[in-house]
Write an enzyme that holds these catalytic residues in place. Structure first.
Site, PDB file in Angstrom:
ATOM      1  N   LYS A  40      49.209  38.528  23.267  1.00 40.63           N
ATOM      2  CA  LYS A  40      48.933  39.112  21.968  1.00 40.63           C
ATOM      3  C   LYS A  40      49.699  38.370  20.872  1.00 40.63           C
ATOM      4  O   LYS A  40      49.121  38.001  19.851  1.00 40.63           O
ATOM      5  CB  LYS A  40      49.339  40.582  22.002  1.00 40.63           C
ATOM      6  CG  LYS A  40      48.503  41.479  21.149  1.00 40.63           C
ATOM      7  CD  LYS A  40      48.935  42.937  21.328  1.00 40.63           C
ATOM      8  CE  LYS A  40      48.266  43.589  22.516  1.00 40.63           C
ATOM      9  NZ  LYS A  40      48.875  44.899  22.839  1.00 40.63           N
ATOM     10  N   GLY A 119      48.744  48.464  32.709  1.00 36.29           N
ATOM     11  CA  GLY A 119      49.863  49.345  33.055  1.00 36.29           C
ATOM     12  C   GLY A 119      50.938  49.441  31.989  1.00 36.29           C
ATOM     13  O   GLY A 119      51.866  50.224  32.097  1.00 36.29           O
ATOM     14  N   MET A 121      52.966  49.752  28.175  1.00 34.00           N
ATOM     15  CA  MET A 121      53.092  50.827  27.211  1.00 34.00           C
ATOM     16  C   MET A 121      51.978  50.777  26.178  1.00 34.00           C
ATOM     17  O   MET A 121      51.594  49.724  25.710  1.00 34.00           O
ATOM     18  CB  MET A 121      54.439  50.726  26.499  1.00 34.00           C
ATOM     19  CG  MET A 121      54.786  52.002  25.762  1.00 34.00           C
ATOM     20  SD  MET A 121      56.166  51.798  24.636  1.00 34.00           S
ATOM     21  CE  MET A 121      55.309  51.235  23.164  1.00 34.00           C
ATOM     22  N   ARG A 582      29.547  30.134  68.534  1.00 34.76           N
ATOM     23  CA  ARG A 582      30.174  30.760  69.711  1.00 34.76           C
ATOM     24  C   ARG A 582      29.084  31.109  70.701  1.00 34.76           C
ATOM     25  O   ARG A 582      28.033  31.615  70.324  1.00 34.76           O
ATOM     26  CB  ARG A 582      30.896  32.038  69.314  1.00 34.76           C
ATOM     27  CG  ARG A 582      31.912  31.888  68.224  1.00 34.76           C
ATOM     28  CD  ARG A 582      32.461  33.277  67.895  1.00 34.76           C
ATOM     29  NE  ARG A 582      33.095  33.326  66.598  1.00 34.76           N
ATOM     30  CZ  ARG A 582      32.429  33.462  65.454  1.00 34.76           C
ATOM     31  NH1 ARG A 582      31.111  33.554  65.444  1.00 34.76           N
ATOM     32  NH2 ARG A 582      33.083  33.504  64.311  1.00 34.76           N
ATOM     33  N   ARG A 660      30.862  25.715  70.784  1.00 33.43           N
ATOM     34  CA  ARG A 660      32.091  25.931  71.556  1.00 33.43           C
ATOM     35  C   ARG A 660      31.731  26.517  72.912  1.00 33.43           C
ATOM     36  O   ARG A 660      30.953  27.479  72.999  1.00 33.43           O
ATOM     37  CB  ARG A 660      33.007  26.892  70.810  1.00 33.43           C
ATOM     38  CG  ARG A 660      34.263  27.217  71.603  1.00 33.43           C
ATOM     39  CD  ARG A 660      35.185  28.134  70.866  1.00 33.43           C
ATOM     40  NE  ARG A 660      34.676  29.505  70.812  1.00 33.43           N
ATOM     41  CZ  ARG A 660      35.303  30.486  70.182  1.00 33.43           C
ATOM     42  NH1 ARG A 660      36.415  30.250  69.527  1.00 33.43           N
ATOM     43  NH2 ARG A 660      34.798  31.704  70.187  1.00 33.43           N
ATOM     44  N   GLU A 792      44.298  25.049  68.447  1.00 37.30           N
ATOM     45  CA  GLU A 792      44.618  26.455  68.173  1.00 37.30           C
ATOM     46  C   GLU A 792      45.807  26.948  68.987  1.00 37.30           C
ATOM     47  O   GLU A 792      46.161  28.112  68.939  1.00 37.30           O
ATOM     48  CB  GLU A 792      43.392  27.334  68.416  1.00 37.30           C
ATOM     49  CG  GLU A 792      42.777  27.171  69.789  1.00 37.30           C
ATOM     50  CD  GLU A 792      41.500  27.999  69.975  1.00 37.30           C
ATOM     51  OE1 GLU A 792      41.309  28.974  69.238  1.00 37.30           O
ATOM     52  OE2 GLU A 792      40.708  27.649  70.868  1.00 37.30           O
ATOM     53  N   SER A 811      38.848  20.768  65.548  1.00 37.94           N
ATOM     54  CA  SER A 811      38.536  21.867  64.647  1.00 37.94           C
ATOM     55  C   SER A 811      39.672  22.867  64.778  1.00 37.94           C
ATOM     56  O   SER A 811      39.983  23.327  65.877  1.00 37.94           O
ATOM     57  CB  SER A 811      37.204  22.502  65.038  1.00 37.94           C
ATOM     58  OG  SER A 811      36.960  23.610  64.211  1.00 37.94           O
ATOM     59  N   GLY A 813      41.359  26.100  64.970  1.00 33.25           N
ATOM     60  CA  GLY A 813      41.072  27.515  65.192  1.00 33.25           C
ATOM     61  C   GLY A 813      42.273  28.285  64.687  1.00 33.25           C
ATOM     62  O   GLY A 813      43.197  28.606  65.427  1.00 33.25           O
ATOM     63  N   THR A 814      42.259  28.578  63.398  1.00 39.08           N
ATOM     64  CA  THR A 814      43.490  29.091  62.784  1.00 39.08           C
ATOM     65  C   THR A 814      43.750  30.561  63.072  1.00 39.08           C
ATOM     66  O   THR A 814      44.853  31.038  62.822  1.00 39.08           O
ATOM     67  CB  THR A 814      43.465  28.860  61.258  1.00 39.08           C
ATOM     68  OG1 THR A 814      42.202  29.286  60.764  1.00 39.08           O
ATOM     69  CG2 THR A 814      43.665  27.397  60.948  1.00 39.08           C
ATOM     70  N   ASN A 815      42.756  31.286  63.590  1.00 34.78           N
ATOM     71  CA  ASN A 815      43.065  32.664  63.994  1.00 34.78           C
ATOM     72  C   ASN A 815      44.052  32.645  65.154  1.00 34.78           C
ATOM     73  O   ASN A 815      45.104  33.271  65.108  1.00 34.78           O
ATOM     74  CB  ASN A 815      41.802  33.421  64.425  1.00 34.78           C
ATOM     75  CG  ASN A 815      40.810  33.581  63.284  1.00 34.78           C
ATOM     76  OD1 ASN A 815      41.125  33.279  62.148  1.00 34.78           O
ATOM     77  ND2 ASN A 815      39.623  34.044  63.605  1.00 34.78           N
ATOM     78  N   ASP A 816      43.697  31.895  66.193  1.00 35.28           N
ATOM     79  CA  ASP A 816      44.608  31.805  67.331  1.00 35.28           C
ATOM     80  C   ASP A 816      45.876  31.049  66.987  1.00 35.28           C
ATOM     81  O   ASP A 816      46.968  31.434  67.401  1.00 35.28           O
ATOM     82  CB  ASP A 816      43.905  31.122  68.512  1.00 35.28           C
ATOM     83  CG  ASP A 816      43.304  32.146  69.453  1.00 35.28           C
ATOM     84  OD1 ASP A 816      44.018  33.093  69.825  1.00 35.28           O
ATOM     85  OD2 ASP A 816      42.112  32.002  69.803  1.00 35.28           O
ATOM     86  N   TYR A 898      36.063  19.041  56.512  1.00 39.03           N
ATOM     87  CA  TYR A 898      35.195  20.164  56.152  1.00 39.03           C
ATOM     88  C   TYR A 898      35.884  21.487  56.456  1.00 39.03           C
ATOM     89  O   TYR A 898      36.858  21.537  57.221  1.00 39.03           O
ATOM     90  CB  TYR A 898      33.856  20.094  56.908  1.00 39.03           C
ATOM     91  CG  TYR A 898      33.981  20.281  58.407  1.00 39.03           C
ATOM     92  CD1 TYR A 898      33.973  21.561  58.961  1.00 39.03           C
ATOM     93  CD2 TYR A 898      34.121  19.199  59.256  1.00 39.03           C
ATOM     94  CE1 TYR A 898      34.105  21.749  60.321  1.00 39.03           C
ATOM     95  CE2 TYR A 898      34.250  19.369  60.627  1.00 39.03           C
ATOM     96  CZ  TYR A 898      34.240  20.648  61.156  1.00 39.03           C
ATOM     97  OH  TYR A 898      34.390  20.838  62.501  1.00 39.03           O
TER      98      TYR A 898
HETATM   99  P1  ADP Z   1      46.148  47.092  23.648  1.00 36.47           P
HETATM  100  O1  ADP Z   1      47.090  46.173  24.269  1.00 36.47           O
HETATM  101  O2  ADP Z   1      45.944  48.344  24.394  1.00 36.47           O
HETATM  102  O3  ADP Z   1      44.894  46.423  23.185  1.00 36.47           O
HETATM  103  P2  ADP Z   1      46.999  46.989  20.895  1.00 36.47           P
HETATM  104  O4  ADP Z   1      48.416  46.666  20.631  1.00 36.47           O
HETATM  105  O5  ADP Z   1      46.032  45.888  20.698  1.00 36.47           O
HETATM  106  O6  ADP Z   1      46.887  47.631  22.330  1.00 36.47           O
HETATM  107  O7  ADP Z   1      46.633  48.202  19.978  1.00 36.47           O
HETATM  108  C1  ADP Z   1      45.487  48.979  20.175  1.00 36.47           C
HETATM  109  C2  ADP Z   1      44.778  49.186  18.869  1.00 36.47           C
HETATM  110  O8  ADP Z   1      45.636  49.761  17.921  1.00 36.47           O
HETATM  111  C3  ADP Z   1      44.306  47.912  18.221  1.00 36.47           C
HETATM  112  O9  ADP Z   1      43.085  47.500  18.702  1.00 36.47           O
HETATM  113  C4  ADP Z   1      44.183  48.316  16.781  1.00 36.47           C
HETATM  114  O10 ADP Z   1      42.962  48.917  16.557  1.00 36.47           O
HETATM  115  C5  ADP Z   1      45.308  49.305  16.636  1.00 36.47           C
HETATM  116  N1  ADP Z   1      46.435  48.621  16.008  1.00 36.47           N
HETATM  117  C6  ADP Z   1      47.463  47.981  16.590  1.00 36.47           C
HETATM  118  N2  ADP Z   1      48.294  47.462  15.673  1.00 36.47           N
HETATM  119  C7  ADP Z   1      47.769  47.788  14.475  1.00 36.47           C
HETATM  120  C8  ADP Z   1      48.126  47.528  13.142  1.00 36.47           C
HETATM  121  N3  ADP Z   1      49.234  46.838  12.833  1.00 36.47           N
HETATM  122  N4  ADP Z   1      47.344  48.000  12.164  1.00 36.47           N
HETATM  123  C9  ADP Z   1      46.238  48.699  12.467  1.00 36.47           C
HETATM  124  N5  ADP Z   1      45.843  48.978  13.687  1.00 36.47           N
HETATM  125  C10 ADP Z   1      46.582  48.529  14.696  1.00 36.47           C
HETATM  126 MG    MG Z   2      44.455  45.435  21.862  1.00 30.22          MG
HETATM  127 MG    MG Z   3      40.428  30.883  69.507  1.00 29.49          MG
END
Ligand code: ADP
Ligand code: MG
Ligand code: MG
Length: 926
Positions: A40, A119, A121, A582, A660, A792, A811, A813-816, A898
């Site tokens: 980003k 995952g 924040m 086989r 084989r 193998e 050839s 035979g990497t399983n064995d 191959y």
């Molecule tokens: P993600 O990683 O989930 O995409 P973002 O950091 O891109 O999260 O933020 C999600 C949304 O929040 C963005 O698509 C945008 O619409 C809004 N956003 C983030 N920063 C700003 C900002 N400075 N001004 C306006 N909207 C924002």
């Molecule tokens: Mg985004």
């Molecule tokens: Mg074998």
């Protein structure tokens, strides 16, 4: 890594430079600094330098994140002072003040790792608001409603994300306010109602955390930055990284970005768009946008957003500008971009650009189109397709008749293509639980969040009631290659009773019911619809890409096929030979099993008798009978096998076929010892078992081994029972003669399994050559075949120079070879401790899936020694690793001729073999 030197040398108090800022058309970072700035941050810097409109801000580096953890989860010394300096710069650029009630600067705090990670924040918007600055915001905008809406959103987000207050508590409060006010949508609430919500939300925070909501903008910023760092090691992020094999030590950057407001009225808005359709790859702007809304509204699918094309009529000028910017970014990055933007009072701001996630079909089409457009080279196109994409395109689809007859439940958005069938489950944990006990499930959620990832990863498919084509469910599903139907608004899902019902069709289902979803059409059906395999012939773009791969790759791609139908299918996929045919399946099918058992019952007696006869002894009548029985059975087998081989030679006409000789322990052809014992014992108790059953039991007992994996199998069988080698040799060579006479071009290679000592191969060869001579003289033609061996057994690899004397080809035979190198029996390991080994990271990966480096080391010894004896020795791999992309890379590095893999993996192997050439070349260039 290509980390370009910083453009300006920002002064800093911390030991390292942790901050890169942008604004006023200049940026300190750039697109090459993804490691340090995250995707980003690097994108925002690059867009700024390219002259695109971005709100000013700064990135705190991934290095700061790593140092934060090294420092016992404390900001490194001096970092905070450097943040304050950076804030000052943004204040100067925007002519606003952070915490200034007269003219407040508000920011968003956004996580951003090198790879986009669901995952991580969530973004906090509107940071910097408090009871004073909200008044300033209202005065400046002259919009009281807007001010209070921004403030309540901020408390809600900050409370949930940074202070970890349960999000549903705010939702409830919001819902009851809406109900009390008679408001349908959030936008229907007036300023007074929103102001009341602010108080309510603060009270919730206080009640839940025992702390007042922080009013000091700097404290807010400090807490938010730490929360972003902390989320790097949150469970969701760790799970995701593990699933995607992303290393833990990359760290996440934090982006602090001046807020722009899409919720300032009808000339404002926000959206998400792709420069091409990420489902099909079609070259059209694709996405969604909302007027008078903040970004998270679209992403979370809180309001169902109209298509971006509607922006063309509502704001034609902004749309045109956006289209131009999209084009510019696509050309600049030479790839399809996923863009986030906001329009504040008619002014467009770009907030994010990144390479778009796409379906397999889109990936292939975009790569092929971009080569045709002259944007990228064939090599780049090949490098961009993931092997998993090819795999996906060959995956099953619903059978048309089954589809026509199915009961329709509902229709949603076609968010990620593919056919999914499974039992409905309504939570991610249930999904995992059910899959563990062997069920296939479809995960059904109102909407998904990163908390659901573990369930999505194990489900066959994902169905959501809310959220659009860019919602969490859709984006993640596309990325992990799962079919997904999203935003199925007619579906009323009740987590409590674990049921769902379509308000349109009235059809309902409950937990455990089988449902089918078609991610390509967005349709959801009741019951399990049969699937059909995807047709390779109907995918011209994929064929085009694989054709380019064929031009680039060095290794051949062969297949492991035992039957003519399989051989033909593999040939259709582009296989250039059979690397492993086989013979044992031919022994197992139907009537043949009876014949084989008959032969095995007398194999030992008959073989010994034959040896005595050869030494000039006269045989007893019993011995004569055993020999007769043995020869009759083998005679029948020989005929049947010859027929099989003829079929395979015809299917692979003009291409090599490696056959084989018999490999598995003989007991595999007999009933299980315990069962037979029970049968005989029972029969004895009730009047006597048949002679046949007793004989069978005796044979099973005599063949019983403590450890069959290391017992009488492979070449050992042929050396103990030479007739097995003889009839198979005759069957192969006579099949070859017959097919040749019929005008074909059969190319036979005979392969001896499990050789550990050169003498094993030498003796077998003598036996085989004598038989070949006999075939030749009987047929009156010369036969043409190559003789080689599998490598193998570790000892075989270590003495490959001696073995190569008698082998025209190896050839692997990497399983064995893997089993014996590790000293694991695969069945016992995979069914037992191996899973734990991988979970606990005792082993980095399953060595039966991806070649282990020690096994590769043994292969290398064999390659070198084999070539020392016989420079033109042909080298291939026929273990299952031959279809695994990572292993194919290792085979390329070993210089094998191959790889051979199961038919359906042939297309993937063609791609991977080309990619291996490209990445090897890139390695060399370094
Ligand atoms: P993600 O990683 O989930 O995409 P973002 O950091 O891109 O999260 O933020 C999600 C949304 O929040 C963005 O698509 C945008 O619409 C809004 N956003 C983030 N920063 C700003 C900002 N400075 N001004 C306006 N909207 C924002
Ligand atoms: Mg985004
Ligand atoms: Mg074998």
């Amino acid at each position: 890594m290509a980390t370009t030197a910083p453009t300006s040398d920002r002064p800093h108090k911390a030991a390292k430079r942790y901050i890169y800022a942008w604004g006023d058309g200049r940026a300190e970072g750039n697109a090459g600094m993804r490691d340090l700035l995250g995707g980003k941050g690097a994108g925002l810097a690059e867009m700024t330098s390219a002259g695109l409109p971005t709100p000013a801000g700064f990135t705190i580096t991934t290095e700061a994140c790593n140092d934060y953890f090294d420092n016992g989860e404390r900001l490194p010394d001096g970092l905070w002072e450097d943040v304050l300096e950076a804030v000052k710069q943004v204040e100067a650029s925007t002519a606003k003040g952070f915490g200034d009630p007269a003219n407040p600067l508000l920011v968003s705090v956004r996580s951003g790792a090198k790879f986009s990670m669901p995952g991580m924040m969530d973004t906090v918007l509107n940071l910097g608001l408090n009871d004073q600055t909200v008044e300033g915001l209202i005065k400046l905008t002259g919009n009281e409603r807007f001010g209070w809406d921004a403030y309540r959103r901020f408390i809600q987000m900050f409370g949930r994300i940074v202070m970890e207050v349960g999000g549903d508590r705010f939702e409830h409060s919001l819902d009851s306010t809406k109900a009390a006010e008679g408001a349908k949508q959030d936008t229907d609430l007036d300023a007074t109602a929103l102001q009341d919500l602010v108080s309510d939300f603060k009270a919730i925070v206080k009640a839940d955390t025992g702390r007042d909501f922080p009013e000091d903008p700097y404290e807010q910023l400090n807490l938010a930055i730490k929360a972003v760092f902390a989320s790097w090691f949150g469970k969701r992020a760790r799970d995701y990284r593990k699933n995607q094999s992303i290393p833990d030590d990359l760290g996440t950057a934090v982006n602090v970005v001046t807020m722009v407001f899409g919720n300032m009225g009808d000339d404002s808005g926000t959206g998400v768009a792709f420069t091409r359709d990420p489902n099909t790859g079609e070259k059209v702007l694709f996405g969604e946008y909302l007027t008078n809304a903040q970004g998270e509204d679209v992403v979370a699918g809180i309001r169902t957003a109209p298509k971006i094309s509607e922006m063309q009529t509502e704001m034609p000028e902004v749309y045109a500008e956006f289209q131009r910017i999209g084009q510019q970014l696509e050309t600049h990055y030479r790839d399809v971009q996923d863009l986030e933007f906001t329009i504040e009072r008619g002014r467009l701001y770009m907030l994010q650009t990144r390479a778009a996630k796409r379906t397999a079909a889109a990936a292939v089409r975009i790569a092929a189109d971009m080569v045709e457009e002259g944007t990228i080279t064939k090599e780049e196109a090949i490098a961009r397709i993931e092997p998993a994409h090819v795999d996906q395109l060959l995956r099953d689809q619903f059978d048309a008749a089954g589809l026509a007859a199915a009961t329709r439940i509902a229709k949603g958005l076609n968010a990620s293509p593919g056919a999914a069938v499974g039992r409905a489950v309504f939570s991610a944990d249930t999904a995992v639980e059910w899959v563990h006990r062997g069920e296939q499930v479809v995960l059904v959620r109102i909407e998904t969040s990163p908390d659901d990832f573990h369930g999505m990863a194990v489900a066959q498919g994902i169905l959501t009631a809310r959220g659009g084509a860019t919602s969490h469910a859709a984006v993640v599903a596309r990325q992990i290659g799962k079919p997904c139907v999203a935003g199925c608004a007619e579906l009323v899902i009740d987590y409590g009773s674990k049921t769902a019902r379509s308000s349109d069709s009235g059809v309902s289902f409950k937990e455990g019911d089988e449902i089918s979803l078609d991610g390509a059409t967005g349709m959801v059906y009741l019951g399990a619809i049969p699937t059909v395999s995807a047709r390779f012939e109907d995918q011209p773009e994929l064929q085009k890409i694989l054709g380019w791969a064929d031009e680039i790759r060095r290794m051949g791609v062969w297949t492991n096929a035992d039957k003519p139908e399989e051989a033909a299918q593999a040939r259709g996929y582009g296989a250039e030979g059979i690397g492993l045919c086989r013979t044992e399946h031919m022994f197992r099918e139907g009537e043949r099993l009876e014949i084989v058992r008959d032969a095995i019952l007398v194999a030992s007696i008959a073989t010994r008798a034959k040896a005595r006869r050869a030494a000039g002894e006269t045989l007893t009548a019993d011995d004569e009978e055993a020999v007769d029985r043995f020869d009759t059975a083998l005679g029948k087998l020989e005929k049947l096998q010859q027929g099989d081989f003829e079929g395979i030679f015809k299917a692979m006409d003009g291409l090599p076929v490696v056959v084989r000789l018999l490999d598995p322990p003989l007991h595999e052809f007999l009933p299980n010892l315990e069962e037979q014992l029970v049968k005989v014992t029972r029969a004895e108790a009730t009047g006597g078992a048949s002679e046949e059953d007793k004989e069978l039991l005796a044979t099973i007992k005599s063949l019983h081994e403590q450890n069959p994996m290391l017992g009488l199998r492979g070449c050992r069988l042929g050396l103990l029972f030479p007739d097995f080698v003889k009839i198979q040799t005759r069957a192969i060579l006579n099949a070859q003669i017959a097919v040749k006479r019929a005008g074909g071009n059969p190319i036979a290679k005979i392969m001896i399994p499990l050789v550990g000592h050169a003498n094993e191969l030498k003796r077998t060869k003598e036996l085989l050559e004598a038989e070949a001579k006999a075939v030749e003289s009987k047929a009156g033609v010369e036969v043409d075949y190559k003789f080689g061996t599998m490598i193998e057994v570790p000892r075989g690899a270590l003495t490959a120079d001696e073995i190569a004397v008698d082998a025209a080809f190896f050839s692997f035979g990497t399983n064995d070879l893997t089993q014996m190198t590790f000293g694991y029996s695969r069945d016992d390991a995979e069914g037992g401790f191996l899973l734990k080994y991988i979970e606990d990271e005792i082993l980095p990966a399953n060595p039966f899936q991806t070649l282990d480096d020690a096994v590769v080391g043994l292969m290398k010894v064999a390659v070198d020694k084999g070539r020392a004896t016989r420079p033109d020795i042909e080298l291939g791999i026929c273990g299952e690793h031959g279809g695994d992309p990572a292993s194919i890379h290792k085979c390329e590095a070993l210089g094998l001729d191959y790889v051979s893999c199961s038919p359906f993996r042939v297309p993937v192997a063609r791609l991977a073999a080309a990619q291996a050439v490209l990445s090897n070349a890139a390695e060399r260039d370094k």
